[in-house]
Design an enzyme around this catalytic site. Structure first.
Site, mmCIF file in Angstrom:
data_model
loop_
_atom_site.group_PDB
_atom_site.id
_atom_site.type_symbol
_atom_site.label_atom_id
_atom_site.label_comp_id
_atom_site.label_asym_id
_atom_site.label_seq_id
_atom_site.Cartn_x
_atom_site.Cartn_y
_atom_site.Cartn_z
ATOM 1 N N ASP A 108 43.032 -20.904 29.527
ATOM 2 C CA ASP A 108 43.025 -20.053 28.331
ATOM 3 C C ASP A 108 44.393 -19.845 27.686
ATOM 4 O O ASP A 108 44.491 -19.542 26.508
ATOM 5 C CB ASP A 108 42.427 -18.680 28.668
ATOM 6 C CG ASP A 108 43.212 -17.934 29.746
ATOM 7 O OD1 ASP A 108 44.201 -18.481 30.266
ATOM 8 O OD2 ASP A 108 42.832 -16.792 30.083
ATOM 9 N N HIS A 109 45.478 -20.039 28.436
ATOM 10 C CA HIS A 109 46.805 -19.693 27.928
ATOM 11 C C HIS A 109 47.492 -20.809 27.144
ATOM 12 O O HIS A 109 48.419 -20.539 26.376
ATOM 13 C CB HIS A 109 47.717 -19.282 29.088
ATOM 14 C CG HIS A 109 47.618 -17.834 29.461
ATOM 15 N ND1 HIS A 109 46.424 -17.230 29.778
ATOM 16 C CD2 HIS A 109 48.565 -16.871 29.576
ATOM 17 C CE1 HIS A 109 46.651 -15.960 30.079
ATOM 18 N NE2 HIS A 109 47.931 -15.715 29.952
ATOM 19 N N ASP A 173 47.238 -12.518 36.572
ATOM 20 C CA ASP A 173 47.459 -12.103 35.194
ATOM 21 C C ASP A 173 47.422 -10.586 35.176
ATOM 22 O O ASP A 173 46.580 -9.972 35.845
ATOM 23 C CB ASP A 173 46.382 -12.670 34.268
ATOM 24 C CG ASP A 173 46.710 -12.432 32.808
ATOM 25 O OD1 ASP A 173 47.197 -13.370 32.147
ATOM 26 O OD2 ASP A 173 46.488 -11.304 32.323
ATOM 27 N N ARG A 455 49.372 -5.759 23.977
ATOM 28 C CA ARG A 455 50.814 -5.750 24.237
ATOM 29 C C ARG A 455 51.554 -6.103 22.952
ATOM 30 O O ARG A 455 51.167 -7.040 22.257
ATOM 31 C CB ARG A 455 51.108 -6.760 25.346
ATOM 32 C CG ARG A 455 52.443 -6.628 26.007
ATOM 33 C CD ARG A 455 52.449 -7.385 27.324
ATOM 34 N NE ARG A 455 51.853 -6.607 28.397
ATOM 35 C CZ ARG A 455 51.493 -7.100 29.571
ATOM 36 N NH1 ARG A 455 51.643 -8.380 29.821
ATOM 37 N NH2 ARG A 455 50.970 -6.316 30.498
ATOM 38 N N SER A 650 53.878 -8.651 31.997
ATOM 39 C CA SER A 650 53.036 -9.681 32.593
ATOM 40 C C SER A 650 53.267 -9.809 34.091
ATOM 41 O O SER A 650 54.321 -9.458 34.617
ATOM 42 C CB SER A 650 53.319 -11.019 31.910
ATOM 43 O OG SER A 650 52.727 -12.079 32.601
ATOM 44 N N ARG A 652 53.645 -12.615 35.501
ATOM 45 C CA ARG A 652 54.200 -13.958 35.713
ATOM 46 C C ARG A 652 55.284 -13.975 36.787
ATOM 47 O O ARG A 652 56.327 -13.347 36.670
ATOM 48 C CB ARG A 652 54.709 -14.545 34.398
ATOM 49 C CG ARG A 652 55.923 -13.878 33.810
ATOM 50 C CD ARG A 652 56.195 -14.367 32.400
ATOM 51 N NE ARG A 652 55.106 -13.974 31.502
ATOM 52 C CZ ARG A 652 55.236 -13.894 30.176
ATOM 53 N NH1 ARG A 652 56.364 -14.189 29.594
ATOM 54 N NH2 ARG A 652 54.212 -13.535 29.434
#
Length: 764
Positions: A108-109, A173, A455, A650, A652
């Site tokens: 999706d990213h 995520d 965000r 995030s 990440r």
């Protein structure tokens, strides 16, 4: 003759329609709570029931909110494509051949928004073929479910297919808490945490505090579930939920749809919360039935006593919100907790001189792309069309999943959007995460956009630091896109129709669930094959997007001395500042290449500039990653000094991997965001905090530092920072940390993965 009472575990209900052999384990929760109730002898909150119900060792586990480190056994793992690359590369390094729990990967990213859904998807599949092939073969090799590009956003796919009341899930995520809308404790984590669970190790989490949000009254009119979390964000701020689970309760819940509750939980990530969760109710039953999971709904009804808080349960903090009095809110710009009610927004916007013209309105994303959201927005569009009112702003729509897209195409909402000039984007994250090839403004040009996303940090959506991004409900975004200006209040203000008469929008209307059921759309799921032995994982050694990992070096056992400060970061430093998204997403599977974005967005306290720091060896000013690599290649460890809530945003883990790869030893700040602190520890970095936050101001960017006390590194025992100034003077500062004994072993081994691999070899 007496017969044994039936156990909840005697009934076997699959966790999903895709995993027939993986069953919901309510029996574990029941058994664990029998132990926990005797030990704690007090009423339990809902989140405590779910979390403690997944303890690895309920008999021996120390349990103290905000203090203990819990070892938990999640039911499942989910990864999105940007973070899955590194998670799978780490899993491959761990020497396992099958994931221990059901795990899915979602594409999706990596899909950039340009012109529209179909063309953007085709372009993404072409550009990212190498990465998609890696993910498809790696998931097939290790027994994971794979959702192909075009499936939709991870959190919507999870809600539609995998979330269930009382479950515990981790996802790579930060908006994984979306599943709390179905009564699941779902937490965002870094990839290394996901690897632990996939490798059959317990997941470690500091025992969360519990914030109760008591909802009363009834939601109606222009007010939406999004406004609940916008209000909560304004109350608690971006760090007010850190270390806590936000648990919603009260009679007001009855007026919220299941997908509305998911919206609230999704954006709970913006207050730093571990996760958010709602108690099981009939709206969840309705949604489970609509998504063909009636067996789960029936099973959850039988377990309902453990899917709500006990009477008299105690909370660390209580927030009260009367939904009958709650106004629509607009939050921003530049931070998701700057909350303004719609009645005051025009005045505040004018006072702050925010750009009045709205250039683009964007609805959808993982936060607000449900059927209910889309149908309410479509009702506003239809009103405008009936009065001949044209869009004044560009208008984009991002369906959250292929199922939602297909359903709103069938039911006419897409036709309504497109009839007024709206552009339907791909079923993907797109502009919400910076995957937006925006052409209508120049870089550095001040402008305003308004979104239904979650965000809105500086440069988040379009990489333009001058873009003022505001977050609100899809309803408000849609209405304001027809006015094209921030001063418009759709609740009170009128527009002029094509007949020259003033027209005011009536309250939006929409269906909670599609009356004709969901249309599943195109088949986009790849199950793991029956025979996985013949599958080869596709990684080209010459690739600039994928790179097999090399272990980090273990700690050398020496006291670190004379370390340069790579950068003293000034102010807010999110994971977007540490490891930018947008064009850098393509390197998420290649540590060497993506490390070239390390801290390029952070502001240097020495000169108030980004990506310009002084090399303390050469005296020259260079970019942050170039300077870090110079130190590393000379065998010089370095540190970063940061402010409060460092690593906000995030999940990440690249924001932790990159400084580690570039030779960093310690990140020393006033305070950390939860996920980032854990990610740093996992990669063998020292995550340290000033015992007195005021000491941050006493550190000079030109200092050399020593870190004393590592030879006796122990839980609860502070370390000492010696700052040696250029003028020859020294100062000492106490450094606190939250490392436990196991995490200290990660540091000594060089990373948690190193320790896992070493123990795996010992077993062989």
């Amino acid at each position: 003759m007496a017969t044994a009472a039936p156990r909840i575990g005697d009934t076997k209900v699959p966790m999903s329609l895709f995993e027939k052999g993986a069953f919901i384990n309510y029996q574990r929760i029941e058994d664990n709570l029998a132990v926990i109730r005797k030990r704690l002898d007090r009423p339990l909150t809902l989140s405590e029931k779910i979390v403690y119900g997944h303890l690895d060792d309920p008999h021996g586990q120390d349990i103290e909110r905000g203090v203990s480190y819990l070892k938990l056994r999640p039911d499942r793992v989910a990864c999105q494509d940007a973070t899955a690359q590194m998670a799978l590369l780490q899993f491959m390094s761990a020497g396992m051949d099958t994931a221990a729990v059901p795990t899915t990967v979602h594409c999706d990213h990596l899909i950039q928004a340009q012109v529209g859904g179909e063309k953007d998807l085709a372009r993404a599949i072409s550009i990212n073929k190498e990465v998609y092939d890696f993910l498809a073969t790696a998931t097939a090799k290790y027994g994971l479910g794979f959702w192909k590009p075009g499936s939709g956003i991870i959190h919507q796919i999870i809600l539609e297919n995998y979330a269930f009341p009382g479950g515990l899930m981790i996802g790579t995520d930060s908006h994984t808490p979306n599943a709390g809308g179905l009564g699941m404790v779902a937490c965002g984590v870094g990839g290394a945490d996901a690897v632990d669970v996939m490798a059959d190790l317990p997941w470690e989490l500091k025992c969360p505090k519990v914030i109760g949000v008591n909802l009363t009254g009834k939601i109606s009119g222009w007010t939406t579930p999004k406004d609940v979390i916008l209000k909560v964000a304004g109350i608690l701020t971006v760090k007010g939920g850190t270390g806590a689970i936000v648990e919603y309760k009260g009679s007001g819940i009855e007026s919220l749809s299941c997908t509305g509750m998911a919206t609230i939980c999704n954006m709970g990530a913006e207050i730093g919360a571990t996760t958010s969760v709602f108690p099981f109710n009939h709206r969840m039953v309705d949604y489970l039935k609509a998504t063909k999971r009636e067996d789960i709904a029936k099973y959850a009804k039988r377990f309902a006593h453990n899917l709500k808080a006990d009477e008299g349960a105690e909370y660390d903090q209580i927030v009260n919100i009367n939904l009958s009095e709650l106004e629509p809110h607009i939050n921003g710009p530049f931070t998701p907790d700057l909350a303004t009610p719609i009645s005051k927004f025009a005045e505040v916007a004018k006072k702050n001189n925010w750009p009045e013209e709205i250039r683009v309105g964007l609805i959808g994303s993982c936060t607000n792309s449900s059927y209910e959201d889309m149908s309410r927005s479509a009702s506003i569009v239809k009103q405008a069309a009936e009065h001949g009112i044209d869009l004044k702003s560009k208008f984009t729509i991002t369906p959250g999943s292929e199922q939602v897209r297909a359903t709103i195409a069938r039911d006419g909402q897409i036709e309504a959007f497109e009839s007024v000039g709206g552009v339907v984007l791909a079923n993907a994250c797109g502009p919400c995460i910076g995957q937006w090839d925006r052409k209508d403004v120049k870089m550095g040009e001040p402008n305003t956009i308004i979104t239904s996303y979650n965000r809105n940090f500086t440069g988040r959506n379009d990489a333009n630091p001058a873009t003022h991004a505001f977050v609100t409900s899809p309803d408000i975004v849609t209405a304001m896109s027809f006015a094209g200006r921030l001063s418009f209040n759709p609740l009170t203000d009128s527009l002029v129709g094509s007949d020259g008469k003033p027209f005011r929008f009536s309250d939006p209307t929409g269906n909670e669930l599609p009356p004709r059921g969901y249309d599943p759309g195109e088949e986009t799921f790849q199950p793991p094959p029956g025979d996985r032995a013949a599958v080869n994982v596709a990684v080209d050694p010459k690739s600039d997007r994928l790179q097999l990992l090399q272990p980090f070096e273990a700690w050398d056992g020496k006291t670190p001395t004379d370390l340069p400060i790579l950068i003293k970061v000034k102010g807010k430093c999110t994971t977007d500042h540490i490891s930018a998204g947008g064009p850098w997403l393509k390197y998420r599977g290649h540590l060497q290449n993506i490390s070239q974005n390390c801290l390029i967005g952070a502001i240097n306290a020495e000169n108030n500039e980004a990506n310009k720091v002084k090399n303390q060896i050469t005296g020259e000013y260079e970019g942050v990653p170039q300077t870090a690599a110079y130190y590393r290649d000379k065998g010089i460890k370095w540190v970063v000094i940061g402010d409060s809530n460092y690593g906000e945003g995030s999940s990440r883990e690249h924001a932790a991997l990159e400084p580690r790869y570039l030779g960093g030893l310690a990140i020393i700040v006033c305070s950390f965001a939860r996920i980032h602190e854990t990610n740093l520890k996992k990669q063998g970095m020292l995550a340290l905090t000033f015992a007195d936050p005021a000491d941050y101001d006493k550190i000079r960017p030109s200092d050399r530092v020593d870190i004393l006390g590592l030879e006796s590194f122990a839980p609860g025992k502070n370390l000492t920072l010696v700052a040696k100034h250029e003028d020859g003077t020294k100062e000492e500062f106490s450094l606190a940390h939250s490392f436990n004994e196991g995490q200290i072993e990660w540091f000594k081994a060089g990373s948690a993965l190193n320790l896992m691999a070493a123990k795996s070899k010992e077993r062989l």
